[in-house]
Enzyme design. Structure first.
Site, PDB file in Angstrom:
ATOM      1  N   ASP B  11       0.898  -1.179  -0.045  1.00 15.76           N
ATOM      2  CA  ASP B  11      -0.098  -0.152  -0.018  1.00 15.76           C
ATOM      3  C   ASP B  11       0.948   1.370   0.019  1.00 15.76           C
ATOM      4  OD1 ASP B  11      -2.149  -1.708   0.314  1.00 15.76           O
ATOM      5  OD2 ASP B  11      -2.713  -0.988   2.209  1.00 15.76           O
ATOM      6  N   ASP B 130     -13.641  -5.220  -3.650  1.00 17.52           N
ATOM      7  CA  ASP B 130     -13.670  -5.408  -2.275  1.00 17.52           C
ATOM      8  C   ASP B 130     -15.267  -5.910  -1.964  1.00 17.52           C
ATOM      9  OD1 ASP B 130     -11.385  -4.271  -1.623  1.00 17.52           O
ATOM     10  OD2 ASP B 130     -12.031  -2.234  -2.218  1.00 17.52           O
TER      11      ASP B 130
END
Lengths: 206, 269
Positions: B11, B130
């Site tokens: 990330d 997601d």
């Protein structure tokens, strides 16, 4: 050594250039036919669609030139496919250097398309200059949905169908995988190409 | 046979690698290129860089660090976050990324998937999804990078998995939010259900805690790759040991063959 990357307008040109830089070679990325003709080594990269890439080469006026090159040439991924007579991806005529037609990969039951990931080769000719230092245990990174027939393969790979992973024809060699993304073994293959002797050129291309 | 892929996810925020739990409380994990090189050396099969600020802030991704990564590493990598048009996608790919991954922008405008597939080729278009379990159904979530801006697009995950493939996605990364950050294992029930709807490669994300979780997701859900972050960043699961163990269990795994230094082509130029 004067190495040029043919500017096919495709997205992986930078990766190929970086891989050469890591081997100590600063390559020119160009579609200038005089620079390509004068190079010691020529790399034909490519990702994307065969029809788009052929249109790009046509626009750059390179179609006749590439087939007439006599120095060692390395096609990568779509660059391999473009060396054949035609591709069924967009049903397009290609460069016609290597006899045969590129067809969709028939992955079969339980296998995904694109063939995306690391796979191993079956060498048909261990004596090929590109094979130096690379055994059957070496893994190479593939991303493709179309593939070339095995007739002129130095090494093959299987994803459902068996297909050409490395081909050699006259002074042209090509790989379906991405050596520039295949870690140390890929770097070795590219180094093998750079070190390939010009004497590998057969007598047929006078 | 094509090997399963072990994929560390980094990330990225403001040019640094960070990690949060359940998408919150981000901690600094280090420099992007240093971590990328470390993972390449350890045998990671691919890397995913996820710009966690770009999408919720509607910022476009910064290509400077992508070029630095591309110059340094020789394994494939994917860039996610903030890509919402063909121009940006081309810039990211030209900078050296092999694939682009889109998530929230694809939900905003599904036609984007088709536009990217047409312009760049399906093989470099990854759709990230997601997904959360809600009243016995799997449901998609949007803008998960920022909990305060998270949106429920009122979409079933099954329907979206089918739709993104129809539009030209070349790969799907399914992040199972209930499992993410828990280290209690991948959501193999959900991944297995989506696998049956998926003709393109499917990558599992969320929940890795132990080597056994990787074996379970490959054997049970038949995924093509498994993505993880904190267990790799922390050193809890060293990748070389994980891959050797998976290979010993019969999973087709890339174990890097060694090429001696003297054999490499030093001085080619």
């Amino acid at each position: 050594m004067n190495v040029v990357i043919i500017d096919t307008g495709s997205a992986n040109l930078g990766s190929v250039r970086h891989a050469l830089t890591r081997l100590g070679v600063v390559a020119d990325t160009t579609c200038d036919s005089s620079k390509i003709a004068a190079a010691d080594r020529v790399i034909l990269p490519g990702v994307g669609h065969a029809r788009t890439a052929m249109a790009e080469l046509e626009r750059a006026g390179l179609i006749g030139l590439i087939g007439s090159l006599t120095q060692p040439v390395l096609g990568i991924c779509l660059g391999l496919q473009l060396l054949y007579e035609s591709s069924s991806e967009g049903d397009v005529d290609c460069l016609g250097v290597i006899p045969g037609r590129v067809e969709p990969l028939n992955a079969g039951e339980g296998l995904r398309l694109p063939h995306m990931g690391w796979n191993q080769l079956e060498w048909r000719n261990n004596n090929d200059p590109l094979a130096r230092g690379l055994g059957p245990e070496a893994w190479f990174y593939f991303v493709h949905s179309f593939a070339a027939p095995v007739e002129h393969a130095v090494a093959t790979c299987c994803h459902g169908d068996e297909f050409a992973a490395i081909v050699r024809y006259r002074n042209f060699a090509a790989c379906q995988f991405h050596p520039e993304k295949s870690a140390a073994v890929g770097a070795r293959l590219m180094a093998n190409f750079l070190l390939e002797s010009r004497q590998q050129e057969p007598l047929t291309c006078s | 046979m094509v090997a399963v892929r072990i994929i560390p996810c980094l990330d990225v925020r403001d040019g640094r690698v960070v990690k949060g739990v359940k998408f919150r409380d981000h901690r600094d994990m280090g420099d992007i290129v240093e971590l990328a090189e470390r993972y390449r050396d350890e045998g990671a099969d691919e890397l995913v860089f996820y710009d966690i600020t770009a999408s919720p802030q509607r910022r476009s991704v910064d290509v400077e660090w992508i070029e630095r990564v591309a110059a340094a590493i020789d394994i494939p990598f994917c860039v996610a976050g903030g890509i919402r048009d063909v121009v940006t996608a081309r810039a990211v790919l030209s900078a050296g990324a092999d694939k682009i991954s889109i998530n929230s922008p694809a939900l905003e405008r599904p036609a984007l998937i088709a536009e990217l597939a047409e312009a760049c080729g399906s093989q470099c278009v990854v759709v990230g999804i997601d997904s959360i379990s809600e009243q016995g159904r799997y449901r998609v979530r949007q803008y998960t990078g920022d909990p305060d801006n998270m949106v429920d697009p009122r979409t079933d995950t099954e329907r979206w998995v089918v739709e993104v493939q129809r539009l030209g996605a070349g790969e799907i990364v399914l992040n199972c939010m209930d499992a993410d950050g828990t280290r209690s294992g991948y959501d193999v029930a959900q991944l297995g259900a989506m696998r049956r709807l998926c003709q393109v490669p499917l990558i599992a994300s969320g929940g890795a805690g132990e080597p056994a979780h990787f074996l379970e997701v490959f054997e049970t859900a038949d995924v093509d790759g498994a993505l993880a972050a904190s267990v790799f960043h922390s050193g809890h699961i060293p990748i070389p040991g994980l891959k050797r163990w998976l290979a010993d269990q019969g999973v087709v795994t890339r174990i890097d063959s060694t090429i001696s230094e003297t054999e490499t082509a030093a001085g080619v130029g």
